[in-house]
Design a protein around this motif. Structure first.
Motif, PDB file in Angstrom:
ATOM      1  N   ALA A  58      32.895  56.439  46.809  1.00  0.00           N
ATOM      2  CA  ALA A  58      31.466  56.305  46.547  1.00  0.00           C
ATOM      3  C   ALA A  58      30.856  55.175  47.391  1.00  0.00           C
ATOM      4  CB  ALA A  58      31.254  56.031  45.063  1.00  0.00           C
ATOM      5  N   PRO A  59      29.536  55.197  47.580  1.00  0.00           N
ATOM      6  CA  PRO A  59      28.881  54.122  48.333  1.00  0.00           C
ATOM      7  C   PRO A  59      29.185  52.747  47.726  1.00  0.00           C
ATOM      8  CG  PRO A  59      27.326  55.898  47.866  1.00  0.00           C
ATOM      9  CD  PRO A  59      28.596  56.234  47.140  1.00  0.00           C
ATOM     10  N   GLY A  60      29.475  51.802  48.597  1.00  0.00           N
ATOM     11  CA  GLY A  60      29.633  50.422  48.136  1.00  0.00           C
ATOM     12  C   GLY A  60      30.961  50.083  47.494  1.00  0.00           C
ATOM     13  N   THR A  61      31.933  50.987  47.567  1.00  0.00           N
ATOM     14  CA  THR A  61      33.221  50.688  46.940  1.00  0.00           C
ATOM     15  C   THR A  61      34.064  49.700  47.754  1.00  0.00           C
ATOM     16  OG1 THR A  61      33.968  52.778  47.907  1.00  0.00           O
ATOM     17  CG2 THR A  61      33.503  52.780  45.550  1.00  0.00           C
ATOM     18  N   GLY A  62      33.627  49.428  48.979  1.00  0.00           N
ATOM     19  CA  GLY A  62      34.348  48.461  49.806  1.00  0.00           C
ATOM     20  C   GLY A  62      35.172  49.093  50.912  1.00  0.00           C
ATOM     21  N   LYS A  63      34.820  50.306  51.296  1.00  0.00           N
ATOM     22  CA  LYS A  63      35.580  51.004  52.335  1.00  0.00           C
ATOM     23  C   LYS A  63      35.562  50.230  53.646  1.00  0.00           C
ATOM     24  CE  LYS A  63      32.906  54.551  51.770  1.00  0.00           C
ATOM     25  NZ  LYS A  63      32.187  54.056  50.580  1.00  0.00           N
ATOM     26  N   SER A  64      34.371  49.800  54.070  1.00  0.00           N
ATOM     27  CA  SER A  64      34.279  49.099  55.361  1.00  0.00           C
ATOM     28  C   SER A  64      35.019  47.767  55.312  1.00  0.00           C
ATOM     29  CB  SER A  64      32.821  48.865  55.745  1.00  0.00           C
ATOM     30  OG  SER A  64      32.152  50.093  55.884  1.00  0.00           O
ATOM     31  N   THR A  65      34.938  47.095  54.170  1.00  0.00           N
ATOM     32  CA  THR A  65      35.649  45.822  54.028  1.00  0.00           C
ATOM     33  C   THR A  65      37.154  46.059  54.118  1.00  0.00           C
ATOM     34  OG1 THR A  65      33.853  45.209  52.521  1.00  0.00           O
ATOM     35  CG2 THR A  65      35.724  43.707  52.658  1.00  0.00           C
ATOM     36  N   LEU A  66      37.619  47.114  53.497  1.00  0.00           N
ATOM     37  CA  LEU A  66      39.041  47.480  53.569  1.00  0.00           C
ATOM     38  C   LEU A  66      39.455  47.817  55.001  1.00  0.00           C
ATOM     39  CD1 LEU A  66      39.394  49.876  50.521  1.00  0.00           C
ATOM     40  CD2 LEU A  66      40.946  47.972  50.969  1.00  0.00           C
ATOM     41  N   ILE A 102      28.917  49.051  58.482  1.00  0.00           N
ATOM     42  CA  ILE A 102      30.163  48.730  59.172  1.00  0.00           C
ATOM     43  C   ILE A 102      30.307  47.222  59.227  1.00  0.00           C
ATOM     44  CG2 ILE A 102      31.497  49.112  61.269  1.00  0.00           C
ATOM     45  CD1 ILE A 102      29.737  51.408  61.932  1.00  0.00           C
ATOM     46  N   ARG A 103      31.316  46.717  58.551  1.00  0.00           N
ATOM     47  CA  ARG A 103      31.481  45.263  58.499  1.00  0.00           C
ATOM     48  C   ARG A 103      32.640  44.861  59.388  1.00  0.00           C
ATOM     49  NH1 ARG A 103      28.521  43.771  54.153  1.00  0.00           N
ATOM     50  NH2 ARG A 103      27.683  45.617  53.147  1.00  0.00           N
ATOM     51  N   MET A 104      32.527  45.196  60.634  1.00  0.00           N
ATOM     52  CA  MET A 104      33.690  44.951  61.482  1.00  0.00           C
ATOM     53  C   MET A 104      33.324  44.206  62.749  1.00  0.00           C
ATOM     54  SD  MET A 104      35.144  48.720  60.859  1.00  0.00           S
ATOM     55  CE  MET A 104      34.349  49.404  59.432  1.00  0.00           C
ATOM     56  N   VAL A 195      42.364  51.002  44.282  1.00  0.00           N
ATOM     57  CA  VAL A 195      41.398  50.492  43.316  1.00  0.00           C
ATOM     58  C   VAL A 195      40.969  49.129  43.850  1.00  0.00           C
ATOM     59  CG1 VAL A 195      40.920  49.846  40.932  1.00  0.00           C
ATOM     60  CG2 VAL A 195      42.430  51.773  41.421  1.00  0.00           C
ATOM     61  N   ASN A 196      39.853  49.154  44.557  1.00  0.00           N
ATOM     62  CA  ASN A 196      39.367  47.915  45.190  1.00  0.00           C
ATOM     63  C   ASN A 196      38.552  47.102  44.175  1.00  0.00           C
ATOM     64  OD1 ASN A 196      38.996  46.124  47.394  1.00  0.00           O
ATOM     65  ND2 ASN A 196      36.960  46.976  47.752  1.00  0.00           N
ATOM     66  N   LYS A 197      38.234  45.884  44.577  1.00  0.00           N
ATOM     67  CA  LYS A 197      37.524  44.943  43.706  1.00  0.00           C
ATOM     68  C   LYS A 197      38.355  44.651  42.461  1.00  0.00           C
ATOM     69  CE  LYS A 197      33.136  46.548  45.582  1.00  0.00           C
ATOM     70  NZ  LYS A 197      31.692  46.644  45.469  1.00  0.00           N
ATOM     71  N   ALA A 198      39.655  44.488  42.705  1.00  0.00           N
ATOM     72  CA  ALA A 198      40.565  44.188  41.599  1.00  0.00           C
ATOM     73  C   ALA A 198      40.309  42.798  41.035  1.00  0.00           C
ATOM     74  CB  ALA A 198      42.014  44.324  42.071  1.00  0.00           C
ATOM     75  N   ASP A 199      39.393  42.062  41.653  1.00  0.00           N
ATOM     76  CA  ASP A 199      38.986  40.765  41.086  1.00  0.00           C
ATOM     77  C   ASP A 199      37.965  40.963  39.957  1.00  0.00           C
ATOM     78  OD1 ASP A 199      37.335  41.801  43.176  1.00  0.00           O
ATOM     79  OD2 ASP A 199      36.300  39.879  43.341  1.00  0.00           O
ATOM     80  N   LEU A 200      37.452  42.165  39.836  1.00  0.00           N
ATOM     81  CA  LEU A 200      36.435  42.405  38.809  1.00  0.00           C
ATOM     82  C   LEU A 200      37.081  42.937  37.523  1.00  0.00           C
ATOM     83  CD1 LEU A 200      33.550  44.113  40.819  1.00  0.00           C
ATOM     84  CD2 LEU A 200      33.923  41.666  40.386  1.00  0.00           C
ATOM     85  N   GLU A 201      36.402  42.638  36.434  1.00  0.00           N
ATOM     86  CA  GLU A 201      36.889  43.086  35.137  1.00  0.00           C
ATOM     87  C   GLU A 201      36.931  44.622  35.093  1.00  0.00           C
ATOM     88  OE1 GLU A 201      35.516  42.450  30.635  1.00  0.00           O
ATOM     89  OE2 GLU A 201      34.795  40.935  32.066  1.00  0.00           O
ATOM     90  N   THR A 237      43.463  46.447  45.291  1.00  0.00           N
ATOM     91  CA  THR A 237      43.162  45.537  46.411  1.00  0.00           C
ATOM     92  C   THR A 237      41.950  44.666  46.078  1.00  0.00           C
ATOM     93  OG1 THR A 237      41.654  47.130  47.444  1.00  0.00           O
ATOM     94  CG2 THR A 237      43.936  47.193  48.193  1.00  0.00           C
ATOM     95  N   VAL A 238      41.904  43.532  46.767  1.00  0.00           N
ATOM     96  CA  VAL A 238      40.662  42.753  46.822  1.00  0.00           C
ATOM     97  C   VAL A 238      40.348  42.645  48.305  1.00  0.00           C
ATOM     98  CG1 VAL A 238      39.461  40.624  46.170  1.00  0.00           C
ATOM     99  CG2 VAL A 238      41.336  41.470  44.752  1.00  0.00           C
ATOM    100  N   ALA A 239      39.658  43.652  48.801  1.00  0.00           N
ATOM    101  CA  ALA A 239      39.449  43.735  50.254  1.00  0.00           C
ATOM    102  C   ALA A 239      38.730  42.504  50.771  1.00  0.00           C
ATOM    103  CB  ALA A 239      38.655  44.994  50.587  1.00  0.00           C
ATOM    104  N   ALA A 240      37.792  41.994  49.980  1.00  0.00           N
ATOM    105  CA  ALA A 240      37.005  40.845  50.394  1.00  0.00           C
ATOM    106  C   ALA A 240      37.889  39.618  50.657  1.00  0.00           C
ATOM    107  CB  ALA A 240      35.943  40.532  49.344  1.00  0.00           C
TER     108      ALA A 240
END
Ligand code: GTP
Ligand code: MG
Length: 330
Positions: A58-66, A102-104, A195-201, A237-240
């Motif tokens: 989905a949009p904003g899940t952190g694909k580009s960061t990953l 694109i965050r690259m 499962v990205n953003k594993a830093d979130l609850e 993951t915590v891509a960030a």
């Protein structure tokens, strides 16, 4: 200017490893310009075809960061990487428009990294035909790895899965209500779940629910044959913070080994070529049909009078067939 190169000069520069010639060739592919075929038929030689990892979600899940973190890891391993980011909602192509997706940017100056965005709207078959051809060019150019990023809307996940060797589906904790956030069909296409953003609850809950769904899902379609079927791993993951990227890569490599040893790699290559051929046939036939309908007034007259597109279509197809036979002299 690379823009004004003759086909042979473009091919020469492409083979010499000129990155601008590659960019130009991909533009030709996107525009469905037939002159690029010469490049595909006479590739550089060093390319064995790149391995393709597709990221969707989905949009904003952190694909580009990953992807950005993965590019950094692959560069540390000495591999060259091309990234194609597609936006199924955008008719635009080129560099700038998808910039915020694109965050690259930190890789922009690395000659072993090539990043390109492609719009997909308006293409017959969505992104797949242009993407497949772009991937072939990237492999021929000599890139070791190709990463495809696509926002998971509409049919785009399925298209990514059709093109990628390994499909990574990215989920996050904050996407909405549990199991319902996982769209139908996703379980079938994912080779790996992140499962990205594993830093979130809430990320534990997503992992657990996913595990539950996977245990219910019978994997028969995935890997028939003697070998154990592939069981998609779930990687938090915590891509960030670049956490979990090594683990993700280990999973990708394990999946590749599975593809090779199970014979799936060969099957995928074959079905990919068949799909692509069918799409090319459709594209060429469509061009011919437009031409015929534009030039032949009697064809159009009958069509309008009878209102029978199928009959007209069959006439056009049989003309294409007999023109082909004539060209081959049979
Ligand atoms: N908390 C948290 N935020 C993250 C993480 N990874 C990425 N983000 C943030 O999530 C937002 C979206 O990240 P992107 O990488 O652009 O997501 P995307 O999936 O590529 O987005 P689209 O291409 O627009 O679909 C950004 O603000 C990131 O900084 C993470 O592991 N944890
Ligand atoms: Mg993105």
């Amino acid at each position: 200017m690379v823009d004004e190169l003759s086909d042979t000069e473009l091919a020469r520069r492409f083979r010499a490893g000129d990155i601008r010639a590659l960019a130009r060739a991909i533009s030709l592919v996107e525009r469905r310009d037939p002159s690029v075929r010469a490049l595909e038929e006479a590739p550089q030689g060093k390319g064995r075809g790149a391995q393709v990892v597709g990221f969707t979600g989905a949009p904003g899940t952190g694909k580009s960061t990953l992807v950005d973190a993965l590019v950094a890891l692959l560069r540390k391993k000495g591999r060259s990487v091309a990234v194609i980011a597609t936006d199924p909602n955008s008719p635009f192509t080129g560099g700038a428009i998808l910039g915020d997706r694109i965050r690259m940017q930190r890789h922009a100056l690395d000659p072993k990294v090539f990043i390109r965005s492609m719009g997909a709207r308006g293409h017959l078959g969505g992104l797949s035909l242009a993407a497949r051809e772009a991937i072939r060019l990237l492999g021929a150019f000599g890139f070791d790895e190709v990463i495809l990023e696509t926002v998971g809307v509409g049919q785009s996940e399925l298209e990514v899965a059709a093109v990628a060797d390994t499909t990574v589906v990215v989920l996050t904790p904050n996407l909405g209500d549990g199991v319902q956030m996982i769209k139908a069909g996703i379980l079938e296409i994912a080779d790996i779940f992140v499962v990205n953003k594993a830093d979130l609850e809430g990320h534990q809950r997503v992992v657990m629910e996913l595990r539950g769904m996977l245990s219910l899902n019978t994997p028969s379609a995935r890997g028939a044959g003697a070998q154990k079927p592939w069981k998609p791993p779930i990687i938090p993951t915590v891509a960030a913070r670049q956490d979990g990227i090594e683990e993700l890569w280990v999973a990708v490599e394990a999946h590749r080994k599975y593809l090779e040893s199970s014979g799936r790699a060969r099957e995928l290559a074959e079905s990919g070529l068949k799909d692509e051929t069918a799409e090319v046939v459709a594209e060429l036939a469509r061009q011919q049909a437009r031409l015929a309908l534009g030039e032949d007034a009697s064809l159009t007259r009958d069509l309008v009078k009878d209102g029978t597109p199928y009959r007209t279509a069959e006439q056009i197809l049989s003309r294409i067939g007999s023109a082909g036979r004539k060209r081959r002299g049979s």
